[in-house]
Design an enzyme around this catalytic site. Structure first.
Site, short mmCIF file in Angstrom:
data_model
loop_
_atom_site.label_atom_id
_atom_site.label_comp_id
_atom_site.label_asym_id
_atom_site.label_seq_id
_atom_site.Cartn_x
_atom_site.Cartn_y
_atom_site.Cartn_z
N ARG A 1 7.48 113.28 -5.02
CA ARG A 1 8.27 112.06 -4.95
C ARG A 1 7.98 111.20 -3.71
NH1 ARG A 1 11.55 112.36 -9.20
NH2 ARG A 1 11.90 114.45 -9.98
N GLY B 1 8.10 104.67 -14.05
CA GLY B 1 7.55 105.26 -12.84
C GLY B 1 8.76 105.57 -12.00
N CYS B 2 8.65 106.61 -11.24
CA CYS B 2 9.80 107.01 -10.47
C CYS B 2 10.03 106.05 -9.32
CB CYS B 2 9.51 108.41 -9.94
SG CYS B 2 10.96 109.24 -9.40
N GLN B 3 8.93 105.53 -8.76
CA GLN B 3 9.02 104.71 -7.56
C GLN B 3 9.14 103.22 -7.88
OE1 GLN B 3 9.22 105.51 -4.38
NE2 GLN B 3 9.06 107.72 -4.60
N SER C 1 3.53 108.17 -8.89
CA SER C 1 4.61 107.84 -9.82
C SER C 1 5.16 106.43 -9.61
CB SER C 1 5.72 108.89 -9.81
OG SER C 1 6.40 108.96 -8.61
#
Ligand SMILES: Cc1ncc(COP(=O)(O)O)c(C=O)c1O
Ligand SMILES: Cc1ncc(COP(=O)(O)O)c(C=O)c1O
Lengths: 414, 142, 414, 142
Positions: free
Chosen positions: C64, B51-53, B119
């Site tokens: 994001r 996951g990006c976060q 994410s």
């Protein structure tokens, strides 16, 4: 500055907040505190109105229509190019290429310039501070043409190690590409100095100005780099529009990158001749409304004094740094002497994601994560940071709200 | 063992006691802190869900026809939600996991955390859990 | 169509005119008659409002951010991708790549697919009807990789010579790229048939749908081509946004074209891994507002019945052809049996530019010139045509005004 | 020979007689039809000024210190405007041509035809005419 322009009365920066409709909305039931301008700034009514007016009264495809509507659209579009030219102090509108954003500008240079001029065995110098958009395009062309990527390291404050940079320069280097302002740490890089040093070896320089244009006056002739790119959406303009500025001698010599309408002079199936600058690089119907609205954003900025904007943001930066450092466990990343209004931090014992989630619930928009600078985060040995980034429309009260929320979040999380 | 259905209803009831988001998040954070951690040896790329976060590790074990999950995350809120998901799904029959409709997430107002745009690794984790449920009914260990 | 959707009440097409604010403006003191929709369509209030709403209430960078605003923006952006998917009948949103427009879509395929798959000595088949945007990108890659361009000829009506096309097919051919509808002549090409014939030789097919999406229902699975591109601004959407649809197997196999934010999974200076589809091809901050407004344009079109739109436009086409043929000296270019609402013509003894100038003075917007199809004009042996192109919002009265004006202009000019 | 200034004033006066655009354009079209054509031998790429919408051919001759222009276009309105430009500039002293301010175009309401965005070749033609004026004062023929 001429005698006349010193007489211009600039609007006070503090007023600007009221021009941005989104800043009076609420998020999760709380008045929105927007502290993510480094990702994308908000838009003033002037820019929104420019889009509405264009589509309600002026829309037509540009450059080829004889009728009045098309002439108007073309005129507005080319006027906007002139505004951009003046905004960054370019010598000619031929040097202003409209692109989707900073990323496309860098790709254009990497692919067009790179395919023509890069030689195997050469080197491209980037910095540890770069955004992925100023890394990946160079990696791709470097791999294709057999060049190596070299990286200017940073010191503990997040400043470029200019002494190391000096030693990295050599005849092997074929491009230096660094950002003007770091989006992750806020460091303002000495781009004029970098350019001057690179030019001693006749190395061309690309400056990624994505973070600069809304925060300080940019003068491409003073910096004297070879290419300068930026994005409209980060300077109060719309998404989908940006600018590549390049010295005419380079743009003239570079082959076109995309083919299609607009960028040609004559086409036969046997042979195509290309249009003159800047059209050679603008294939297809451009983002007409976006370009015109970018011009409106430049007009908007022009109502204020850039040095006053900068001073206001520096005051916000200082206040934010002070307030957050009063909170236990706060650690800052990026403490450069020359720094834009970006505060990257972590709170000991908390994950940036958790902090971001709680701040969101309190109506505060900050960015968390790697900020598209994974190599920098790897270097710092952290998964990411919490980043509060300020623009001209932020007030001291926004910082108070942030500090209060971080304090509360810390109590909840630790 | 209670059914997936029952477990979901239980959680929805628990959450109905909270007056505001603060209480709810404090509870999730507490859950996140108390989650029995996955053994350190399993916190490797093999078990990592990107996951990006935030990052998530997930491991499944199958005994008889039931799947037992262990999971962890580097972010405590993600972890708290993992705890809820494990409470509902771990130890259930593979076939039930595969076909489960996790409506409780929506009902307790945490839908946003399972949005693919977050994410944080949770969407992929749930997908993975169901995949184990569907795909691995006949294997011994995963 | 499901039982439910047959119950949907569609709005009458004739009403649509009132939705487009620009159509109630004046040009040169006369009520505007807009007959240049093939260059760019006008925008309904719904699309304009979508932009205003986005920038006033929803703007934030996508993908994001943890905070609600960014989640909303991302959600809207991805919703729009789903709308596009449904609009063209794609199997998965992974196949929908947002680009600037048709031109960029073709360049992406030519450069990414071409660099990977094209082999020296091969051939690319285009047609005599192509727009420069579907010629030049292929010329550029053909030159780079050593392929030859072959051209499907047309008959006197402006239809593709399918018999010749059949003979041109061989193992040497590595791509067939033709438009769905010709912007200069209006010919609707048998794209399904073309694809089927090319596929017998396993040749991939790209269809340039720039002129199709606002005029007829497009079903990419039915056509079964490998790539399909189109532009938002030609289907009531904003400028600066378009779509590349590609079969997943190709998009998966193709290397990324532009590098930067969004399109990566992980970045180190040594090695970068790319994101999954469609993000692999969407480097940099996308045209977020543009994509969302394209979704609004699709919603707008969805209020009407595409077969009714088509019927309305066919009636306009017929009426226009009839009215103009009553005028002495009018000669038509493009009389295909299957034809969209595009009327290209010349008046004996007059130059298209002169006609365009006089029509403009009478408030009528038509396009004059080569319409970015120089090879076609060369083939026809003319410098260009006057082109009236109609969209759903045109009324019969527009044609009356056009015919009246052409008659007057002819008297002035001859 | 009357000066550039005088000629411009003359044209502005002529045009002040017209009530509407129709009369004005009819006049320009008439002018366009009567323009003494450039000899066919000069209608070659060498003398061509590219415009996307209409093509323009321009040829200059210098006698003593004066420049004489001949020009043509394939579009009659472009030709008519060429006729006006020739009336004003042809036969003038090179130095005056180079420094001339052609305000009459604006005053008679034809500015749009000299806009660079029209791409009818006229903007480039005027540029070229001035260039001859500035650059070629000391040559015999161009
Ligand atoms: C058939 C055709 N193909 C391609 C294009 C290029 O579209 P865009 O300029 O929006 O990229 C056009 C637009 O004029 C067209 O008509
Ligand atoms: C320093 C820097 N460079 C490049 C970019 C890429 O800009 P865009 O996504 O608008 O192309 C950004 C934006 O995040 C940035 O901050």
């Amino acid at each position: 500055m001429t005698a006349e322009s010193t007489l211009v009365k600039h609007r006070p920066v503090i007023e600007s907040r009221n021009d941005f409709p989104i800043l009076s909305t609420r998020m999760n039931g709380r008045d929105l505190v927007f502290l993510d301008s480094a990702a994308s700034t908000q838009k003033p009514q002037m820019v929104i109105d420019s889009l509405r007016k264009y589509y309600s009264e002026q829309n037509a495809n540009v450059h080829r229509g004889v009728y009045a509507l098309s002439q108007t659209a073309t005129h507005l579009f080319e006027q906007s190019r002139l505004k951009v030219k003046d905004f960054i102090g370019a010598t000619s509108e031929r040097e202003i290429v409209f692109v989707r954003g900073a990323t496309e500008g860098i790709n254009l240079v990497a692919q067009s310039f790179g395919r023509k001029y890069f030689k195997p065995g050469g080197e491209i110098i980037l910095s540890q501070l770069e955004h992925h958009s100023n890394i990946v395009p160079w990696q791709m062309i470097a791999e294709e043409k057999g060049l190596a990527i070299k990286v200017i390291p940073i010191n503990e404050k997040g400043e470029l190690r200019m002494d190391v940079f000096e030693k990295m320069l050599s005849e092997k280097v074929q491009m230096v590409a660094v950002n003007h302002i770091s989006n992750a740490l806020g460091t303002i890089n000495p781009v004029k100095k970098i350019t001057e040093m690179a030019h001693r070896y006749h190395i061309p320089v690309l400056i990624d100005g994505a973070q600069a244009t809304s925060h300080c006056a940019v003068d491409v002739q003073d910096i004297d780099a070879d290419f300068y790119v930026f994005s409209g959406h980060k300077m109060f303009g719309p998404t989908g529009i940006g600018v590549l500025w390049g010295k005419e001698k380079w743009l003239d010599a570079m082959p076109p990158w995309q083919g299609g309408g607009e960028m040609i002079q004559t086409v036969t199936f046997e042979k195509t001749t290309y249009n003159e600058l800047p059209f050679k690089f603008e294939a297809g119907t451009p983002n007409i409304a976006g370009s015109i609205a970018l011009g409106a954003a430049i007009d908007y900025i022009g109502q204020f004094d850039m040095t006053e904007i900068h001073a206001h943001e520096q005051a916000l930066l200082e206040y934010c740094t002070d307030k957050l450092s009063e909170i236990k466990g706060v650690k800052f990343y990026g403490t450069a002497a020359q720094k834009a209004s970006v505060v990257s931090f972590l709170v000991e014992g908390t994950h940036p994601y958790d902090l971001g989630v709680i701040l969101d619930k309190m109506g505060i928009a900050v960015r968390t994560g790697h900020h598209c600078t994974q190599p920098l985060m790897d270097y710092l040995g952290i998964p990411g940071t919490v980043r509060a980034s300020m623009a001209m429309y932020n007030h001291m009260e926004d910082i108070d709200r942030l500090a209060e929320a971080v304090t509360k979040a810390r109590l909840m999380l630790c | 063992m209670k059914s997936i259905e029952d477990k979901q209803r239980e959680i929805i009831e628990d959450f109905s006691l909270f007056d505001d988001w603060m209480q709810k998040y404090e509870y999730i954070i507490d859950l996140g802190k108390s989650l029995p951690l996955i053994e350190e040896e399993y916190k490797t790329d093999e078990y990592l869900i990107k996951g990006c976060q935030s990052r998530v590790w997930l491991r499944a074990e199958i005994k008889d026809d039931r799947v037992y999950f262990k999971a962890d995350s580097d972010a405590v809120i993600t972890r708290g939600i993992i705890a809820l998901l494990i409470r509902v799904l771990s130890g259930q029959k593979a076939v039930d996991i595969g076909g489960s409709d996790l409506y409780f997430i929506d009902r307790i107002g945490l839908k946003e955390h399972l949005s693919p745009t977050r994410s944080n690794g949770l969407t992929s984790m749930v997908k993975q859990m169901k995949y184990y449920g569907i795909g691995l009914q006949n294997k011994e260990t995963v």
